[in-house]
Write a protein that holds these residues in place. Structure first.
Motif, PDB file in Angstrom:
ATOM      1  N   THR A  19     -48.533 -64.403  12.567  1.00  0.00           N
ATOM      2  CA  THR A  19     -49.753 -64.053  11.442  1.00  0.00           C
ATOM      3  C   THR A  19     -50.964 -65.161  11.531  1.00  0.00           C
ATOM      4  OG1 THR A  19     -49.586 -61.961  10.889  1.00  0.00           O
ATOM      5  CG2 THR A  19     -51.600 -61.640  10.812  1.00  0.00           C
ATOM      6  N   THR A  20     -51.792 -65.739  12.090  1.00  0.00           N
ATOM      7  CA  THR A  20     -52.622 -66.606  12.015  1.00  0.00           C
ATOM      8  C   THR A  20     -54.146 -66.236  11.055  1.00  0.00           C
ATOM      9  OG1 THR A  20     -54.213 -66.426  14.159  1.00  0.00           O
ATOM     10  CG2 THR A  20     -52.284 -67.690  14.084  1.00  0.00           C
ATOM     11  N   TRP A  21     -55.071 -66.986  10.877  1.00  0.00           N
ATOM     12  CA  TRP A  21     -56.022 -66.702   9.400  1.00  0.00           C
ATOM     13  C   TRP A  21     -57.325 -65.985  10.314  1.00  0.00           C
ATOM     14  CZ3 TRP A  21     -57.836 -66.219   5.439  1.00  0.00           C
ATOM     15  CH2 TRP A  21     -58.784 -66.519   4.776  1.00  0.00           C
ATOM     16  N   ASP A  22     -57.043 -65.969  11.773  1.00  0.00           N
ATOM     17  CA  ASP A  22     -58.482 -65.884  12.444  1.00  0.00           C
ATOM     18  C   ASP A  22     -57.771 -64.268  13.307  1.00  0.00           C
ATOM     19  OD1 ASP A  22     -56.433 -67.156  14.659  1.00  0.00           O
ATOM     20  OD2 ASP A  22     -57.990 -66.491  16.265  1.00  0.00           O
ATOM     21  N   ILE A  63     -58.785 -65.410   0.447  1.00  0.00           N
ATOM     22  CA  ILE A  63     -58.834 -67.187   0.553  1.00  0.00           C
ATOM     23  C   ILE A  63     -57.678 -67.586   0.361  1.00  0.00           C
ATOM     24  CG2 ILE A  63     -59.841 -68.848   1.103  1.00  0.00           C
ATOM     25  CD1 ILE A  63     -62.393 -67.557   1.757  1.00  0.00           C
ATOM     26  N   ALA A  64     -57.654 -67.510  -1.820  1.00  0.00           N
ATOM     27  CA  ALA A  64     -57.007 -68.308  -2.103  1.00  0.00           C
ATOM     28  C   ALA A  64     -55.295 -67.399  -2.075  1.00  0.00           C
ATOM     29  CB  ALA A  64     -57.203 -67.950  -3.596  1.00  0.00           C
ATOM     30  N   ALA A  65     -55.578 -66.756  -1.305  1.00  0.00           N
ATOM     31  CA  ALA A  65     -54.034 -65.859  -1.104  1.00  0.00           C
ATOM     32  C   ALA A  65     -53.258 -66.236  -0.082  1.00  0.00           C
ATOM     33  CB  ALA A  65     -53.775 -64.232  -1.700  1.00  0.00           C
ATOM     34  N   TYR A  66     -54.454 -66.374   0.873  1.00  0.00           N
ATOM     35  CA  TYR A  66     -53.468 -67.027   1.865  1.00  0.00           C
ATOM     36  C   TYR A  66     -53.380 -68.484   2.246  1.00  0.00           C
ATOM     37  CZ  TYR A  66     -53.396 -68.214   7.056  1.00  0.00           C
ATOM     38  OH  TYR A  66     -53.594 -69.179   8.255  1.00  0.00           O
ATOM     39  N   MET A  67     -54.266 -69.287   1.121  1.00  0.00           N
ATOM     40  CA  MET A  67     -53.613 -70.557   1.104  1.00  0.00           C
ATOM     41  C   MET A  67     -52.760 -70.761   0.143  1.00  0.00           C
ATOM     42  SD  MET A  67     -57.136 -72.870   1.552  1.00  0.00           S
ATOM     43  CE  MET A  67     -58.597 -71.854   1.135  1.00  0.00           C
ATOM     44  N   ASP A  68     -52.556 -70.096  -0.819  1.00  0.00           N
ATOM     45  CA  ASP A  68     -51.447 -69.924  -1.152  1.00  0.00           C
ATOM     46  C   ASP A  68     -50.934 -71.289  -2.519  1.00  0.00           C
ATOM     47  OD1 ASP A  68     -49.639 -69.080  -2.753  1.00  0.00           O
ATOM     48  OD2 ASP A  68     -47.960 -68.678  -2.020  1.00  0.00           O
ATOM     49  N   ASN A  69     -52.142 -72.034  -2.467  1.00  0.00           N
ATOM     50  CA  ASN A  69     -51.160 -73.984  -2.892  1.00  0.00           C
ATOM     51  C   ASN A  69     -52.903 -73.838  -3.878  1.00  0.00           C
ATOM     52  OD1 ASN A  69     -52.161 -76.247  -2.975  1.00  0.00           O
ATOM     53  ND2 ASN A  69     -51.164 -77.143  -0.672  1.00  0.00           N
ATOM     54  N   PRO A  70     -52.186 -74.152  -5.170  1.00  0.00           N
ATOM     55  CA  PRO A  70     -53.346 -75.038  -6.299  1.00  0.00           C
ATOM     56  C   PRO A  70     -54.116 -75.832  -6.410  1.00  0.00           C
ATOM     57  CG  PRO A  70     -50.474 -75.183  -6.926  1.00  0.00           C
ATOM     58  CD  PRO A  70     -51.255 -74.458  -5.644  1.00  0.00           C
ATOM     59  N   TYR A  73     -61.317 -75.676   6.488  1.00  0.00           N
ATOM     60  CA  TYR A  73     -60.316 -74.659   7.121  1.00  0.00           C
ATOM     61  C   TYR A  73     -59.220 -73.845   6.510  1.00  0.00           C
ATOM     62  CZ  TYR A  73     -63.206 -76.406  10.821  1.00  0.00           C
ATOM     63  OH  TYR A  73     -64.454 -76.855  10.883  1.00  0.00           O
ATOM     64  N   PRO A  74     -59.225 -73.165   6.331  1.00  0.00           N
ATOM     65  CA  PRO A  74     -58.090 -71.912   5.424  1.00  0.00           C
ATOM     66  C   PRO A  74     -56.746 -72.165   6.305  1.00  0.00           C
ATOM     67  CG  PRO A  74     -59.319 -71.053   5.353  1.00  0.00           C
ATOM     68  CD  PRO A  74     -60.111 -71.519   6.012  1.00  0.00           C
ATOM     69  N   GLU A  75     -55.081 -72.797   5.508  1.00  0.00           N
ATOM     70  CA  GLU A  75     -54.208 -72.689   6.400  1.00  0.00           C
ATOM     71  C   GLU A  75     -53.286 -71.907   5.598  1.00  0.00           C
ATOM     72  OE1 GLU A  75     -53.380 -76.349   8.087  1.00  0.00           O
ATOM     73  OE2 GLU A  75     -55.567 -76.080   9.169  1.00  0.00           O
ATOM     74  N   SER A  76     -51.909 -71.125   6.611  1.00  0.00           N
ATOM     75  CA  SER A  76     -51.413 -71.009   5.439  1.00  0.00           C
ATOM     76  C   SER A  76     -50.378 -71.912   4.352  1.00  0.00           C
ATOM     77  CB  SER A  76     -49.896 -70.142   6.002  1.00  0.00           C
ATOM     78  OG  SER A  76     -49.221 -69.068   5.482  1.00  0.00           O
ATOM     79  N   GLY A  77     -50.941 -71.768   3.430  1.00  0.00           N
ATOM     80  CA  GLY A  77     -49.581 -72.933   2.376  1.00  0.00           C
ATOM     81  C   GLY A  77     -50.795 -73.944   1.814  1.00  0.00           C
ATOM     82  N   SER A  78     -51.603 -74.156   2.585  1.00  0.00           N
ATOM     83  CA  SER A  78     -52.784 -75.480   2.772  1.00  0.00           C
ATOM     84  C   SER A  78     -53.875 -75.595   3.220  1.00  0.00           C
ATOM     85  CB  SER A  78     -52.035 -77.178   3.617  1.00  0.00           C
ATOM     86  OG  SER A  78     -51.892 -76.999   4.812  1.00  0.00           O
ATOM     87  N   PHE A  79     -55.382 -75.946   3.321  1.00  0.00           N
ATOM     88  CA  PHE A  79     -56.563 -76.031   4.281  1.00  0.00           C
ATOM     89  C   PHE A  79     -56.417 -77.265   4.607  1.00  0.00           C
ATOM     90  CE2 PHE A  79     -56.900 -77.576  -0.249  1.00  0.00           C
ATOM     91  CZ  PHE A  79     -57.581 -78.632  -0.294  1.00  0.00           C
ATOM     92  N   VAL A  99     -55.518 -82.974   6.599  1.00  0.00           N
ATOM     93  CA  VAL A  99     -54.329 -81.221   5.844  1.00  0.00           C
ATOM     94  C   VAL A  99     -54.173 -82.158   4.669  1.00  0.00           C
ATOM     95  CG1 VAL A  99     -52.002 -80.359   6.020  1.00  0.00           C
ATOM     96  CG2 VAL A  99     -54.090 -81.037   8.495  1.00  0.00           C
ATOM     97  N   VAL A 100     -54.625 -81.061   3.479  1.00  0.00           N
ATOM     98  CA  VAL A 100     -54.552 -80.848   2.107  1.00  0.00           C
ATOM     99  C   VAL A 100     -52.552 -80.159   1.395  1.00  0.00           C
ATOM    100  CG1 VAL A 100     -54.688 -81.241  -0.387  1.00  0.00           C
ATOM    101  CG2 VAL A 100     -56.865 -81.784   1.705  1.00  0.00           C
ATOM    102  N   THR A 101     -52.011 -80.752   1.954  1.00  0.00           N
ATOM    103  CA  THR A 101     -50.862 -80.430   1.689  1.00  0.00           C
ATOM    104  C   THR A 101     -50.191 -80.428   0.255  1.00  0.00           C
ATOM    105  OG1 THR A 101     -49.752 -82.014   3.081  1.00  0.00           O
ATOM    106  CG2 THR A 101     -49.829 -79.864   4.175  1.00  0.00           C
ATOM    107  N   ASP A 102     -50.928 -82.046  -0.242  1.00  0.00           N
ATOM    108  CA  ASP A 102     -50.119 -82.447  -1.758  1.00  0.00           C
ATOM    109  C   ASP A 102     -51.319 -82.733  -2.939  1.00  0.00           C
ATOM    110  OD1 ASP A 102     -50.682 -85.069  -0.698  1.00  0.00           O
ATOM    111  OD2 ASP A 102     -48.279 -84.996   0.808  1.00  0.00           O
ATOM    112  N   ALA A 103     -50.967 -83.717  -3.525  1.00  0.00           N
ATOM    113  CA  ALA A 103     -51.635 -84.012  -4.207  1.00  0.00           C
ATOM    114  C   ALA A 103     -52.137 -85.219  -4.178  1.00  0.00           C
ATOM    115  CB  ALA A 103     -51.749 -84.356  -6.303  1.00  0.00           C
TER     116      ALA A 103
END
Length: 142
Positions: free
Chosen positions: A2-5, A19-26, A71-77, A121-125
């Motif tokens: 399942t994708t965002w769209d 949105i925050a739940a989908y990204m699931d990333n602090p 752009y929200p992504e699963s686990g990142s943005f 793509v923001v996946t880490d600090a």
């Protein structure tokens, strides 16, 4: 998968909690808090039919000036930062201090309308801080 769209169609706008739940990333919370505080702005949701990043995205503006689009992504943005032609010199100097991944993204991003449209793509600090650095260059006083 399942994708965002697929989760949120043009007729069904997600709220901030979804949105925050989908990204699931602090990092998303850190980023949104930073940009809203730093630039005194609020997120604006917009549905995009663009084939590359179809679906709901989050735009930040300071007055009439675009800051970035997220752009929200699963686990990142992904954060779209547009570096204009007048900011290229400062951005290039900054990029030399950044990670190899961001340097490669910058090199591989073609000029468009005299500037660079960086899809970070923001996946880490580390990538979060580098994206913030580019946004500060983008938003520096003219």
């Amino acid at each position: 998968m399942t994708t965002w769209d697929m989760l949120y169609t043009a007729e069904q706008m997600p709220d901030q909690v979804q949105i925050a739940a989908y990204m699931d990333n602090p990092l998303w919370e850190q980023f949104s808090r930073w940009i809203e505080t730093t630039y005194q702005c609020q997120p604006v949701m917009q549905y995009s039919k663009c084939s590359l990043k179809r679906g709901w995205n989050i735009k930040y503006r300071k007055g009439s000036r675009a800051i970035c689009t997220v752009y929200p992504e699963s686990g990142s943005f992904t954060c779209l930062v547009i570096i204009g032609s007048k900011q290229l010199q400062a951005a290039e100097a900054y990029i030399e201090t950044c990670s190899a991944a961001l340097q490669q993204l910058y090199r591989e991003t073609a000029l468009f309308n005299g500037g660079k449209w960086l899809m970070i793509v923001v996946t880490d600090a580390v990538m979060l801080e580098q994206a913030k650095g580019l946004l500060q260059i983008r938003m520096a006083k003219k």
